[in-house]
Design a protein around this motif. Structure first.
Motif, short mmCIF file in Angstrom:
data_model
loop_
_atom_site.label_atom_id
_atom_site.label_comp_id
_atom_site.label_asym_id
_atom_site.label_seq_id
_atom_site.Cartn_x
_atom_site.Cartn_y
_atom_site.Cartn_z
N VAL A 111 -19.76 -22.69 69.45
CA VAL A 111 -18.95 -21.47 69.35
C VAL A 111 -17.93 -21.40 70.49
O VAL A 111 -16.78 -21.01 70.27
CB VAL A 111 -19.86 -20.22 69.32
CG1 VAL A 111 -19.06 -18.94 69.43
CG2 VAL A 111 -20.70 -20.22 68.04
N ALA A 112 -18.32 -21.81 71.69
CA ALA A 112 -17.39 -21.79 72.82
C ALA A 112 -16.22 -22.74 72.58
O ALA A 112 -15.05 -22.39 72.82
CB ALA A 112 -18.11 -22.15 74.12
N VAL A 113 -16.52 -23.94 72.11
CA VAL A 113 -15.45 -24.90 71.83
C VAL A 113 -14.56 -24.39 70.70
O VAL A 113 -13.32 -24.45 70.80
CB VAL A 113 -16.03 -26.30 71.50
CG1 VAL A 113 -14.98 -27.22 70.92
CG2 VAL A 113 -16.66 -26.91 72.75
N PHE A 114 -15.17 -23.87 69.65
CA PHE A 114 -14.39 -23.34 68.53
C PHE A 114 -13.49 -22.20 69.01
O PHE A 114 -12.31 -22.13 68.65
CB PHE A 114 -15.31 -22.85 67.41
CG PHE A 114 -14.57 -22.24 66.26
CD1 PHE A 114 -13.92 -23.02 65.33
CD2 PHE A 114 -14.50 -20.86 66.13
CE1 PHE A 114 -13.22 -22.45 64.28
CE2 PHE A 114 -13.80 -20.27 65.08
CZ PHE A 114 -13.16 -21.07 64.15
N GLY A 115 -14.03 -21.30 69.85
CA GLY A 115 -13.24 -20.18 70.36
C GLY A 115 -12.07 -20.65 71.21
O GLY A 115 -10.96 -20.12 71.10
N ALA A 116 -12.31 -21.64 72.05
CA ALA A 116 -11.24 -22.16 72.90
C ALA A 116 -10.17 -22.87 72.06
O ALA A 116 -8.97 -22.68 72.29
CB ALA A 116 -11.81 -23.12 73.94
N LEU A 152 -3.45 -15.80 75.73
CA LEU A 152 -4.24 -17.04 75.77
C LEU A 152 -5.35 -16.94 76.81
O LEU A 152 -6.51 -17.24 76.52
CB LEU A 152 -3.34 -18.24 76.08
CG LEU A 152 -4.08 -19.56 76.32
CD1 LEU A 152 -4.83 -20.00 75.07
CD2 LEU A 152 -3.10 -20.63 76.79
N ILE A 153 -5.01 -16.50 78.00
CA ILE A 153 -6.01 -16.40 79.06
C ILE A 153 -7.11 -15.42 78.65
O ILE A 153 -8.30 -15.70 78.82
CB ILE A 153 -5.34 -15.99 80.39
CG1 ILE A 153 -4.47 -17.14 80.89
CG2 ILE A 153 -6.39 -15.59 81.44
CD1 ILE A 153 -3.55 -16.76 82.04
N VAL A 182 -14.18 -15.35 77.00
CA VAL A 182 -15.55 -15.47 76.47
C VAL A 182 -15.96 -16.94 76.30
O VAL A 182 -17.05 -17.31 76.73
CB VAL A 182 -15.73 -14.66 75.17
CG1 VAL A 182 -17.06 -14.98 74.51
CG2 VAL A 182 -15.64 -13.17 75.47
N PRO A 183 -15.12 -17.80 75.71
CA PRO A 183 -15.53 -19.21 75.64
C PRO A 183 -15.79 -19.82 77.02
O PRO A 183 -16.76 -20.55 77.21
CB PRO A 183 -14.37 -19.89 74.93
CG PRO A 183 -13.71 -18.82 74.13
CD PRO A 183 -13.88 -17.57 74.95
N ALA A 184 -14.94 -19.49 77.98
CA ALA A 184 -15.14 -20.03 79.34
C ALA A 184 -16.41 -19.45 79.96
O ALA A 184 -17.19 -20.18 80.59
CB ALA A 184 -13.93 -19.72 80.21
N GLY A 185 -16.64 -18.17 79.77
CA GLY A 185 -17.85 -17.55 80.30
C GLY A 185 -19.11 -18.14 79.69
O GLY A 185 -20.11 -18.38 80.38
N ALA A 186 -19.07 -18.40 78.39
CA ALA A 186 -20.22 -19.01 77.71
C ALA A 186 -20.47 -20.41 78.26
O ALA A 186 -21.62 -20.80 78.51
CB ALA A 186 -20.00 -19.05 76.21
#
Length: 192
Positions: free
Chosen positions: A171-176, A132-133, A138-142
């Protein structure tokens, strides 16, 4: 062997596309001046803002590491992808608009980051908290990059930057959400 070739190929394509998007979006070069004001130039500006960002280069290495599967192959794949992307980017820049190069500096940065991010990609496949982490990197970095250094911060025209920022946040929200859903589903199946 397939991961090595795949990582290199992904890097070469990514680096060349990033350089091409930059060239087409800039009215200051010979090629960009020819298409300035067209839909191609506008689309290229958005693509340039998306590809020529730290989070997208990190995503390349993480994605190659994820495809590779194991930590060692992931690290090697991430390294090769970032090295190939860097070389491809700067070679394309020199060829497309006689740009100067600081390729060596970015290779020095890309080697350790490629190893780390490729390993993160391989770990993202794992179940549990470590997966999970890793999947949230990548989503957190974006998201951090959107807050600290949003795309096109110094542009006079804000529409391409607004579009690029909306795409990155989506994309960041979708990835998370995907990472959290996968974690939740694995835990639910594990307790059933």
């Amino acid at each position: 062997m397939k991961i090595t070739v795949g990582g290199i190929l992904a890097g070469v394509v990514f680096g060349a596309l990033t350089s091409l998007a930059n060239v087409l979006s800039s009215p200051y070069g010979e090629i960009g001046a020819r298409v300035a004001g067209t839909d191609l130039a506008k689309a290229s500006k958005v693509l340039s803002l998306l590809l020529d960002a730290g989070w997208s280069w990190a995503a390349l290495a993480v994605a190659v590491g994820w495809v590779a599967g194991s930590r060692v192959r992931g690290a090697a794949g991430g390294l090769l992808a970032l090295v190939a992307a860097t070389v491809s980017y700067y070679v394309s820049d020199v060829y497309l608009w006689d740009a100067g190069t600081d390729m060596i500096a970015w290779l020095v940065v890309g080697v350790p980051l490629g190893l780390i991010l490729g390993t993160v990609g391989a770990l993202a496949r794992q179940p549990g908290m470590s997966g999970l982490i890793a999947a949230l990197i990548v989503p957190a970095g974006a998201a951090v990059q959107m807050v600290v250094l949003p795309p096109g911060e110094y542009l006079t025209t804000s529409l391409p930057a607004t579009v690029a920022e909306a795409i990155v946040w989506t994309v960041a929200v979708f990835g998370a959400v995907w990472a959290l859903y996968r974690f939740w589903r694995e835990r639910r199946v594990g307790t059933a």
